[in-house]
Design an enzyme around this catalytic site. Structure first.
Site, PDB file in Angstrom:
ATOM      1  N   SER A  69      -3.818  -2.075  13.766  1.00 23.53           N
ATOM      2  CA  SER A  69      -3.089  -1.397  14.665  1.00 23.53           C
ATOM      3  C   SER A  69      -3.578  -1.689  16.057  1.00 23.53           C
ATOM      4  CB  SER A  69      -2.486  -0.275  14.186  1.00 23.53           C
ATOM      5  OG  SER A  69      -2.224  -0.035  12.864  1.00 23.53           O
TER       6      SER A  69
HETATM    7  N1  SAH Z   1      -4.956   1.426   8.883  1.00 21.08           N
HETATM    8  C1  SAH Z   1      -5.030  -0.009   9.105  1.00 21.08           C
HETATM    9  C2  SAH Z   1      -3.853  -0.794   9.376  1.00 21.08           C
HETATM   10  C3  SAH Z   1      -3.488  -1.549   7.874  1.00 21.08           C
HETATM   11  S1  SAH Z   1      -1.772  -2.443   8.074  1.00 21.08           S
HETATM   12  C4  SAH Z   1      -6.159  -0.572   9.971  1.00 21.08           C
HETATM   13  O1  SAH Z   1      -6.735   0.105  10.613  1.00 21.08           O
HETATM   14  O2  SAH Z   1      -6.568  -1.582   9.854  1.00 21.08           O
HETATM   15  C5  SAH Z   1      -1.063  -1.244   6.683  1.00 21.08           C
HETATM   16  C6  SAH Z   1      -1.776  -1.494   5.331  1.00 21.08           C
HETATM   17  O3  SAH Z   1      -0.960  -0.946   4.383  1.00 21.08           O
HETATM   18  C7  SAH Z   1      -1.933  -2.803   4.875  1.00 21.08           C
HETATM   19  O4  SAH Z   1      -3.017  -3.386   4.823  1.00 21.08           O
HETATM   20  C8  SAH Z   1      -1.019  -2.879   3.644  1.00 21.08           C
HETATM   21  O5  SAH Z   1      -1.622  -3.767   2.440  1.00 21.08           O
HETATM   22  C9  SAH Z   1      -1.141  -1.500   3.209  1.00 21.08           C
HETATM   23  N2  SAH Z   1      -0.037  -0.949   2.153  1.00 21.08           N
HETATM   24  C10 SAH Z   1       1.436  -1.582   2.235  1.00 21.08           C
HETATM   25  N3  SAH Z   1       2.086  -0.686   1.468  1.00 21.08           N
HETATM   26  C11 SAH Z   1       1.092   0.331   0.665  1.00 21.08           C
HETATM   27  C12 SAH Z   1       1.308   1.098  -0.213  1.00 21.08           C
HETATM   28  N4  SAH Z   1       2.195   1.422  -0.846  1.00 21.08           N
HETATM   29  N5  SAH Z   1       0.005   1.733  -0.518  1.00 21.08           N
HETATM   30  C13 SAH Z   1      -1.106   1.523  -0.036  1.00 21.08           C
HETATM   31  N6  SAH Z   1      -1.557   0.647   1.105  1.00 21.08           N
HETATM   32  C14 SAH Z   1      -0.142  -0.131   1.397  1.00 21.08           C
END
Ligand code: SAH
Length: 223
Positions: A69
Site C-alpha cells: 500500500s
Molecule cells: N499490508 C500489505 C498490503 C497487502 S495487499 C503490505 O504492507 O504489503 C492485500 C493482501 O491481502 C494481499 O496480499 C492479498 O493476497 C491478501 N488477502 C486478500 N484476501 C485475503 C484474505 N481473505 N485473508 C488473508 N489475506 C487476504
C-alpha cells in the site's frame, strides 16, 4: 567508500523525506506511527527490481498480483487505530509484510493472516531479515480472523471488503478498534472505523475513499 553503505544512507534520507513530505505534511501526528515509518526499511519489502522506487508516494506491485500500500494510506489507518505499546493486533492481508513490520514497532504482538502461500513466504523471509520477533504470519482466510489468538485490541484490514466481516468484529476486545476498507465495488472502498462499545454493540464511522485490492474469503468477496 563502500557502495552498500552509501546505498543504505541514501535510503535513510529518502525515508526521512517520505515521513516529512508524505506523512507529517498531510497531518499524520501520532509519534509512534511516525517513528515506525522512520525505522522500517520499505526497500526491503518491495521486489528487488523496485528498490529505487521504494519511497515513492504510491502503492507498488508485489508478487501474486497484489500491492504494497501507499505509505500515507497505511499511516492514516494506523493512526485511526490509536495504538498503545501493550496492544495485541491482528492484521488481515500480510502481503509484503511491510505494514506488519510497522505494527511490530508500535505494539507488543502482531498476528497477521495472508491467503496466498507465495506471499506468506515472501513476508516471513523479509520480517526475519529485519529481525522482527513479535510478528506471527498465518496462511489462511483472514476474513475469518485468527480466532486462536483473539481477542485483539486492534484489527487492521489491508484489503477491501463488501462489508465488515462479523468474525472480525467479534474478535475485538470491548473498546477495541477495527479499520477496514469497505465498498460495494471490488476496487473502490471507504475506510470504515469500527469501535466495539459493548458485548453486542459497535459504533461505525465511514471515512476517506481508498482503492485496495479485494479481500477474498468466506466473509469477503468470492474468488
Ligand atoms: N499490508 C500489505 C498490503 C497487502 S495487499 C503490505 O504492507 O504489503 C492485500 C493482501 O491481502 C494481499 O496480499 C492479498 O493476497 C491478501 N488477502 C486478500 N484476501 C485475503 C484474505 N481473505 N485473508 C488473508 N489475506 C487476504
Amino acid at each position: 567508500m563502500n557502495y552498500a553503505v552509501n546505498e543504505e544512507e541514501s535510503f535513510a534520507e529518502r525515508r526521512e523525506e517520505m515521513v516529512a513530505q508524505q506523512l507529517r505534511a498531510r497531518g499524520v501526528r501520532d509519534t509512534a506511527v511516525l517513528q515506525a515509518f522512520l525505522t522500517v526499511p520499505r526497500e526491503q519489502f518491495v521486489p528487488h527490481n523496485l528498490r529505487a522506487s521504494a519511497y515513492e508516494d504510491a502503492p507498488l506491485p508485489i508478487p501474486g498480483g497484489q500491492t504494497i500500500s501507499q505509505p500515507y494510506v497505511v499511516a492514516y489507518m494506523l493512526s485511526l487505530l490509536a495504538l498503545r505499546p501493550t496492544d495485541r493486533v491482528l492484521e488481515v492481508g500480510t502481503g509484503s509484510g511491510y505494514a506488519a513490520a510497522l505494527l511490530s514497532q508500535i505494539v507488543a504482538e502482531v498476528y497477521t493472516v495472508e491467503r496466498q502461500a507465495e506471499l506468506v513466504a515472501y513476508a516471513r523471509k523479509r520480517l526475519a531479515e529485519i529481525g522482527c520477533e513479535n510478528v506471527w504470519v498465518y496462511h489462511g482466510d483472514g476474513s475469518l480472523g485468527w480466532p486462536e489468538h483473539a481477542p485483539y485490541d486492534a484489527i487492521l484490514v489491508s484489503a477491501g471488503s463488501p462489508e465488515v466481516p462479523q468474525a472480525l468484529r467479534e474478535q475485538l476486545v470491548i473498546n477495541g478498534r477495527l479499520v477496514i476498507p469497505v465498498g460495494s465495488s471490488r476496487r473502490q472502498q471507504r475506510i470504515v472505523l469500527v469501535q466495539r462499545t459493548g458485548a453486542n454493540s459497535y459504533r461505525q464511522q465511514h471515512l476517506s475513499p481508498v482503492a485496495f485490492v479485494p479481500l477474498i474469503g468466506v466473509q469477503g468477496w468470492e474468488e
